[in-house]
Write a protein that holds these residues in place. Structure first.
Motif, PDB file in Angstrom:
ATOM      1  N   GLY B 294      56.254  37.281  42.801  1.00 49.86           N
ATOM      2  CA  GLY B 294      55.949  36.492  44.001  1.00 49.86           C
ATOM      3  C   GLY B 294      54.758  35.577  43.773  1.00 49.86           C
ATOM      4  N   LYS B 295      54.234  35.048  44.879  1.00 48.21           N
ATOM      5  CA  LYS B 295      53.165  34.052  44.787  1.00 48.21           C
ATOM      6  C   LYS B 295      51.790  34.713  44.673  1.00 48.21           C
ATOM      7  CE  LYS B 295      55.462  30.522  47.543  1.00 48.21           C
ATOM      8  NZ  LYS B 295      55.384  29.645  48.714  1.00 48.21           N
ATOM      9  N   GLY B 296      50.854  33.954  44.124  1.00 43.58           N
ATOM     10  CA  GLY B 296      49.472  34.376  44.133  1.00 43.58           C
ATOM     11  C   GLY B 296      49.040  35.031  42.826  1.00 43.58           C
ATOM     12  N   ILE B 297      47.737  35.252  42.734  1.00 44.62           N
ATOM     13  CA  ILE B 297      47.156  35.874  41.541  1.00 44.62           C
ATOM     14  C   ILE B 297      46.610  37.241  41.926  1.00 44.62           C
ATOM     15  CG2 ILE B 297      45.317  35.666  39.824  1.00 44.62           C
ATOM     16  CD1 ILE B 297      45.566  32.657  40.041  1.00 44.62           C
ATOM     17  N   ARG B 299      44.216  40.292  41.770  1.00 39.92           N
ATOM     18  CA  ARG B 299      42.830  40.361  41.300  1.00 39.92           C
ATOM     19  C   ARG B 299      42.267  41.762  41.450  1.00 39.92           C
ATOM     20  NH1 ARG B 299      40.835  35.015  40.450  1.00 39.92           N
ATOM     21  NH2 ARG B 299      42.127  33.459  41.457  1.00 39.92           N
ATOM     22  N   TYR B 319      44.463  38.080  36.331  1.00 40.52           N
ATOM     23  CA  TYR B 319      44.161  36.655  36.134  1.00 40.52           C
ATOM     24  C   TYR B 319      45.445  35.853  35.983  1.00 40.52           C
ATOM     25  CZ  TYR B 319      39.193  37.353  34.908  1.00 40.52           C
ATOM     26  OH  TYR B 319      37.864  37.634  34.926  1.00 40.52           O
ATOM     27  N   ARG B 327      50.816  34.953  35.396  1.00 43.14           N
ATOM     28  CA  ARG B 327      49.909  35.652  36.311  1.00 43.14           C
ATOM     29  C   ARG B 327      50.118  37.144  36.074  1.00 43.14           C
ATOM     30  NH1 ARG B 327      52.095  34.421  41.171  1.00 43.14           N
ATOM     31  NH2 ARG B 327      53.844  33.443  40.110  1.00 43.14           N
ATOM     32  N   ILE B 348      47.987  40.512  48.387  1.00 45.20           N
ATOM     33  CA  ILE B 348      47.087  39.433  47.996  1.00 45.20           C
ATOM     34  C   ILE B 348      46.648  38.724  49.265  1.00 45.20           C
ATOM     35  CG2 ILE B 348      46.883  37.275  46.718  1.00 45.20           C
ATOM     36  CD1 ILE B 348      48.978  38.323  44.784  1.00 45.20           C
ATOM     37  N   ARG B 349      45.398  38.926  49.635  1.00 47.16           N
ATOM     38  CA  ARG B 349      44.836  38.331  50.853  1.00 47.16           C
ATOM     39  C   ARG B 349      45.783  38.523  52.041  1.00 47.16           C
ATOM     40  NH1 ARG B 349      44.098  34.752  47.133  1.00 47.16           N
ATOM     41  NH2 ARG B 349      45.503  33.250  48.112  1.00 47.16           N
ATOM     42  N   LYS B 351      48.820  39.367  52.329  1.00 49.95           N
ATOM     43  CA  LYS B 351      50.266  39.114  52.230  1.00 49.95           C
ATOM     44  C   LYS B 351      50.822  39.908  51.058  1.00 49.95           C
ATOM     45  CE  LYS B 351      50.318  34.564  52.269  1.00 49.95           C
ATOM     46  NZ  LYS B 351      50.507  33.142  52.624  1.00 49.95           N
TER      47      LYS B 351
END
Lengths: 128, 369
Positions: B294-297, B299, B319, B327, B348-349, B351
């Motif tokens: 999915g989207k995003g990194i 961390r 990273y 990713r 991730i934030r 989501k």
């Protein structure tokens, strides 16, 4: 610091090109320097309807993620898909790398956009 | 910058080069000089120079130094030759990790332990406590030593240009004395980047001259000064652990995938019993690789969930990997979810995004064994 005179600016370091009711939006030289190497850009979907101050994109650098906010309420009419594989373009050419085009649904917020001169002063205050 | 932060002798040079400085483990260190991605690439393709003088050095000497070192660490140091180095975790009685370190054998009764900057005081106190009553002298030599890391495929050529004799012939994980611009140094064939490279030890006083000389000699090879930012992305791609992320007082080296460095069948060491029991019972959690679907990194610290929304682990480091171009993350996950191909949710934030368990060998290391 590069601040083209014909564009408008937000307090969140976005540049905005206003053409009738279509806004083209990207991030400024100040923003891309702060972020460092941009490695990922999360783009919205075309036709997405978003409110003013809602995040329409997230730009991730190696170390951090930054949300990018709608300066007005509007509908996404186009996204720059080049950025999916070439996020570094934003660092190389921040004013040539637009992120989205938005059709304005509510003009509130347009008159809060800063001129290049106002943005320059704003940046100088931020740096202190 | 906070005045209480410790500074290496190179601090002024870093600032004058325009490096962006950050706080790390109580130290003011350069995170980048030019661009994180440029510095990372320089090390993979040519060479990079790192100031790692913030690391600690603990010297153990005396008749019982060898057996004491072997008691402190999980790896077996008893067959180390003089001139050899060894990587090892150092554990507490519960099998959790106090630190991971490198042992340099200077002599039959002479060892230098290189310890993480963030653990200097803790390690010294721990070592002092656990060597009490043994015929050994423990000395904190951290302020005496400067340390630089010269890493990347062109690094042997740069050392040659500096007058070091046959650097390419120095065997991996060994060290020897050398002279660089008239300064006595120790060079080891080792590093924390997954590339061929060297770690250079000198007196604190010699650091500034050496830094400048090495950068000068390396400029025709495209040598760049590199900060802690690139240091972290480089070691992450090589799946090398960072204390505080993949290892801490509650994570055992077995959970972190470091069983090779834990010699349960050798001589006794602190934590041996607990680790032996952990191995016998089977690990309840393990460090795995994750690749984002999915989207995003992903961390450090992000939570991981199964398909029922139950929390099953966390990201230790993540990273958008500059060389590998994906990713990725290292993550500590419940044992049932560690098979490659298992789908996991990363938050991730706020989501949910989908990720897949994969091997940790993101980047094939280029050590000269």
């Amino acid at each position: 610091m590069n601040i083209p005179g014909e564009l408008k600016y937000t307090r969140e370091h976005e540049w905005v090109k206003v053409e009738e009711d279509i806004l083209t939006i990207g991030i400024t030289d100040f923003a891309q320097k702060e972020l460092g190497d941009i490695v990922y850009v999360e783009l919205p979907e075309t036709d997405e309807v978003l409110k003013r101050e809602e995040a329409f994109s997230t730009i991730e650098s190696v170390k951090t993620a930054s949300d990018i906010f709608m300066p007005v309420s509007g509908t996404i009419v186009e996204v720059n898909e080049d950025l999916e594989d070439n996020s570094a373009y934003i660092n190389e050419d921040p004013y040539g790398s637009w992120i989205v085009k938005v059709k304005v649904d509510d003009e509130a917020g347009l008159n809060e956009l800063m001129s290049a001169e106002e943005y320059k002063e704003f940046c100088q205050k931020e740096e202190k | 910058m906070d005045r209480e932060l410790k500074k290496t002798p190179l601090n002024r040079i870093h600032r004058e080069s325009g490096a962006r400085m950050i706080e790390f483990g109580g130290w003011e260190m350069p995170v980048q000089y030019s661009s994180l991605v440029e510095e990372h690439r320089a090390v993979r393709e040519r060479a990079g120079l790192f100031d790692v003088s913030h690391m600690g050095e603990c010297r153990l000497t005396g008749p019982e130094s060898a057996s004491v070192v072997n008691r402190l660490i999980t790896n077996d140091s008893s067959s180390m030759a003089v001139g050899q180095i060894l990587y090892s975790p150092m554990c507490n009685e519960k099998g959790g990790t106090v630190d991971d370190l490198i042992v340099y054998r200077f002599g039959p009764e002479d060892f230098l332990l290189i310890i993480n900057a963030s653990n200097r005081e803790k390690d010294l106190a721990w070592i002092t406590k656990h060597t009490a009553g043994f015929d050994v002298t423990v000395c904190d030599e951290s302020d005496r030593w400067g340390q630089l890391a010269l890493q990347g495929p062109r690094s042997p050529f740069i050392l040659e240009a500096l007058g070091v004799l046959n650097p390419a012939e120095l065997a991996f994980f060994t060290f020897r004395p050398a002279r660089i611009s008239g300064q006595e140094v120790i060079i080891s064939r080792s590093g924390y980047t997954g590339e061929d490279g060297f770690e250079i030890y000198c007196s604190a006083e010699a650091l500034c001259d050496l830094w400048t000389e090495i950068l000068g000699a390396g400029s025709s090879e495209g040598l760049l000064p590199c900060g802690l930012g690139a240091r972290d992305t480089l070691r992450f791609e090589a799946a090398l652990p960072l204390y505080g992320n993949e290892l801490d007082e509650d994570i055992s080296p077995l959970e972190a995938g470091l069983a090779t460095f834990v010699k349960l069948d050798g001589e006794d060491f602190i934590g041996r019993e607990a680790l032996g029991e952990q191995k016998k019972a089977g690990l309840t959690r393990k460090l795995v690789g994750l690749e984002m679907i999915g989207k995003g990194i992903p961390r450090h610290g992000y939570s991981l969930f199964d398909s029922e929304g139950r929390e099953i682990g966390r990201v230790t480091t993540g990273y958008a990997a500059p060389t590998v171009g994906k990713r990725l993350a290292l993550a500590l996950v419940e044992a049932a979810y560690t098979e490659p191909g298992t789908k996991i949710s990363v938050v991730i934030r706020n989501k949910q995004a989908e990720a897949e368990v994969c091997g940790k060998r993101f980047y094939r290391k280029k050590y000269k064994r």
